[in-house]
Design a protein around this motif. Sequence first.
Motif, PDB file in Angstrom:
ATOM      1  N   ASP A 258       3.624   6.565  -5.014  1.00 43.69           N
ATOM      2  CA  ASP A 258       4.052   6.531  -6.415  1.00 43.69           C
ATOM      3  C   ASP A 258       5.280   5.659  -6.640  1.00 43.69           C
ATOM      4  OD1 ASP A 258       2.153   8.361  -7.845  1.00 43.69           O
ATOM      5  OD2 ASP A 258       2.867   9.744  -6.286  1.00 43.69           O
ATOM      6  N   ASN A 259       5.236   4.454  -6.060  1.00 42.15           N
ATOM      7  CA  ASN A 259       6.336   3.492  -6.200  1.00 42.15           C
ATOM      8  C   ASN A 259       7.680   4.098  -5.795  1.00 42.15           C
ATOM      9  OD1 ASN A 259       7.114   0.826  -6.648  1.00 42.15           O
ATOM     10  ND2 ASN A 259       7.839   1.313  -8.701  1.00 42.15           N
ATOM     11  N   TRP A 260       7.625   4.975  -4.805  1.00 43.12           N
ATOM     12  CA  TRP A 260       8.805   5.642  -4.239  1.00 43.12           C
ATOM     13  C   TRP A 260       9.601   6.438  -5.268  1.00 43.12           C
ATOM     14  CZ3 TRP A 260       8.234   6.464   0.577  1.00 43.12           C
ATOM     15  CH2 TRP A 260       7.513   5.559   1.354  1.00 43.12           C
ATOM     16  N   ASP A 261       8.886   7.039  -6.194  1.00 47.09           N
ATOM     17  CA  ASP A 261       9.505   7.928  -7.183  1.00 47.09           C
ATOM     18  C   ASP A 261       9.796   9.260  -6.483  1.00 47.09           C
ATOM     19  OD1 ASP A 261       9.809   9.998  -9.156  1.00 47.09           O
ATOM     20  OD2 ASP A 261       8.848   8.698 -10.634  1.00 47.09           O
ATOM     21  N   ALA A 262      11.055   9.518  -6.193  1.00 49.08           N
ATOM     22  CA  ALA A 262      11.447  10.689  -5.411  1.00 49.08           C
ATOM     23  C   ALA A 262      11.028  11.996  -6.072  1.00 49.08           C
ATOM     24  CB  ALA A 262      12.955  10.684  -5.164  1.00 49.08           C
TER      25      ALA A 262
ATOM     26  N   ALA B 118       8.659  14.541  -4.052  1.00 43.87           N
ATOM     27  CA  ALA B 118       9.159  15.883  -3.732  1.00 43.87           C
ATOM     28  C   ALA B 118       8.186  16.976  -4.154  1.00 43.87           C
ATOM     29  CB  ALA B 118      10.517  16.104  -4.398  1.00 43.87           C
ATOM     30  N   ALA B 119       7.339  16.671  -5.117  1.00 39.69           N
ATOM     31  CA  ALA B 119       6.375  17.662  -5.625  1.00 39.69           C
ATOM     32  C   ALA B 119       4.995  17.550  -4.980  1.00 39.69           C
ATOM     33  CB  ALA B 119       6.248  17.507  -7.144  1.00 39.69           C
ATOM     34  N   TYR B 120       4.831  16.688  -4.005  1.00 40.72           N
ATOM     35  CA  TYR B 120       3.522  16.537  -3.367  1.00 40.72           C
ATOM     36  C   TYR B 120       3.051  17.867  -2.802  1.00 40.72           C
ATOM     37  CZ  TYR B 120       3.653  11.369  -3.457  1.00 40.72           C
ATOM     38  OH  TYR B 120       3.681  10.050  -3.828  1.00 40.72           O
ATOM     39  N   ASP B 121       1.767  18.136  -3.012  1.00 42.20           N
ATOM     40  CA  ASP B 121       1.152  19.356  -2.499  1.00 42.20           C
ATOM     41  C   ASP B 121       0.216  19.004  -1.336  1.00 42.20           C
ATOM     42  OD1 ASP B 121      -1.049  18.191  -3.753  1.00 42.20           O
ATOM     43  OD2 ASP B 121      -1.175  19.696  -5.333  1.00 42.20           O
ATOM     44  N   ASP B 122      -0.468  20.023  -0.823  1.00 41.05           N
ATOM     45  CA  ASP B 122      -1.370  19.823   0.318  1.00 41.05           C
ATOM     46  C   ASP B 122      -2.480  18.825   0.013  1.00 41.05           C
ATOM     47  OD1 ASP B 122       0.135  21.592   1.810  1.00 41.05           O
ATOM     48  OD2 ASP B 122      -1.236  23.289   1.503  1.00 41.05           O
ATOM     49  N   ALA B 123      -2.974  18.832  -1.206  1.00 40.25           N
ATOM     50  CA  ALA B 123      -4.044  17.895  -1.576  1.00 40.25           C
ATOM     51  C   ALA B 123      -3.539  16.454  -1.517  1.00 40.25           C
ATOM     52  CB  ALA B 123      -4.577  18.215  -2.970  1.00 40.25           C
ATOM     53  N   LYS B 124      -2.326  16.224  -1.992  1.00 41.79           N
ATOM     54  CA  LYS B 124      -1.759  14.877  -1.948  1.00 41.79           C
ATOM     55  C   LYS B 124      -1.496  14.461  -0.504  1.00 41.79           C
ATOM     56  CE  LYS B 124       0.150  11.039  -3.390  1.00 41.79           C
ATOM     57  NZ  LYS B 124      -0.557   9.939  -4.026  1.00 41.79           N
ATOM     58  N   VAL B 125      -1.010  15.375   0.308  1.00 46.30           N
ATOM     59  CA  VAL B 125      -0.779  15.067   1.728  1.00 46.30           C
ATOM     60  C   VAL B 125      -2.099  14.693   2.392  1.00 46.30           C
ATOM     61  CG1 VAL B 125      -0.088  16.035   3.967  1.00 46.30           C
ATOM     62  CG2 VAL B 125       1.323  16.440   1.924  1.00 46.30           C
ATOM     63  N   ALA B 126      -3.152  15.435   2.104  1.00 48.94           N
ATOM     64  CA  ALA B 126      -4.471  15.115   2.674  1.00 48.94           C
ATOM     65  C   ALA B 126      -4.931  13.736   2.219  1.00 48.94           C
ATOM     66  CB  ALA B 126      -5.487  16.181   2.271  1.00 48.94           C
TER      67      ALA B 126
ATOM     68  N   THR C 104       0.838  -1.202   0.000  1.00 46.17           N
ATOM     69  CA  THR C 104       0.000   0.000   0.000  1.00 46.17           C
ATOM     70  C   THR C 104       0.871   1.250   0.000  1.00 46.17           C
ATOM     71  OG1 THR C 104      -1.672  -1.222   1.237  1.00 46.17           O
ATOM     72  CG2 THR C 104      -1.919   1.164   1.156  1.00 46.17           C
ATOM     73  N   TYR C 105       1.957   1.222   0.748  1.00 48.25           N
ATOM     74  CA  TYR C 105       2.894   2.347   0.743  1.00 48.25           C
ATOM     75  C   TYR C 105       3.422   2.597  -0.668  1.00 48.25           C
ATOM     76  CZ  TYR C 105       3.673   3.875   5.553  1.00 48.25           C
ATOM     77  OH  TYR C 105       3.538   4.449   6.788  1.00 48.25           O
ATOM     78  N   ARG C 106       3.807   1.525  -1.349  1.00 43.46           N
ATOM     79  CA  ARG C 106       4.337   1.690  -2.709  1.00 43.46           C
ATOM     80  C   ARG C 106       3.325   2.378  -3.608  1.00 43.46           C
ATOM     81  NH1 ARG C 106       7.065  -4.251  -3.019  1.00 43.46           N
ATOM     82  NH2 ARG C 106       9.061  -3.664  -2.110  1.00 43.46           N
ATOM     83  N   ALA C 107       2.081   1.951  -3.529  1.00 39.47           N
ATOM     84  CA  ALA C 107       1.034   2.564  -4.365  1.00 39.47           C
ATOM     85  C   ALA C 107       0.787   4.010  -3.937  1.00 39.47           C
ATOM     86  CB  ALA C 107      -0.242   1.736  -4.282  1.00 39.47           C
ATOM     87  N   ALA C 108       0.682   4.243  -2.644  1.00 39.47           N
ATOM     88  CA  ALA C 108       0.369   5.582  -2.135  1.00 39.47           C
ATOM     89  C   ALA C 108       1.476   6.583  -2.434  1.00 39.47           C
ATOM     90  CB  ALA C 108       0.107   5.523  -0.631  1.00 39.47           C
TER      91      ALA C 108
END
Length: 187
Positions: free
Chosen positions: A64-68, A72-80, A58-62
């Motif tokens: 993005d397969n650990w694509d750094a 690194a570009a995650y925004d507030d919506a992705k964090v939520a 589930t971590y891998r899917a959530a």
Amino acid sequence: MTVTRCRWANPANPRYLDYHDHEWGVPCHDELRLFEMLNLEGAQAGLSWETILNKRDTYRAAFDNWDAEKIAAYDDAKVAQLLADPGIVRNRLKVAAAISNARAYLRLRAEGGSLDRLLWDYVDGQPLVNAEQPRPSKTALSDRISKDLAKRGFKFVGSTIIYAYMQGIGMVDDHDPACFRHAAHRS
């Protein structure tokens, strides 16, 4: 024939046995797995490794397969979105740490470095075989690596977390001396 494993390897969990038998203590030089494991070890803080291992897919899917670059570009919506995902540890600090780690990792790569080189240089490219029982939870080496990573901007990289990481990626062989995976039993 009975296979002797480390005492911590839960025989009731096939995923855990597979991890013990094929990953834990096996030298890893794969950048993606090194990055993944660094983040998963940080996510484990205060929890059992078995809990995190059971959530790894589930971590891998959530994430993005650990694509750094994506992380690194995650925004507030992705964090939520991540904080609403019951398949991962929904801890704001741990999610923020994964994002910080992605940014620190990208800086390391931009400087021409890699986790593989950075970490394995500490042990001259050779795993340390530990016969100490009980196993330590941290060492002078994990202290140094922890400080180095923190200085580079990595989060959730305390010495105890880093020692567990070193075990997981095979920088140190901490298999029980009687375990079939201990260095003395391998050919």
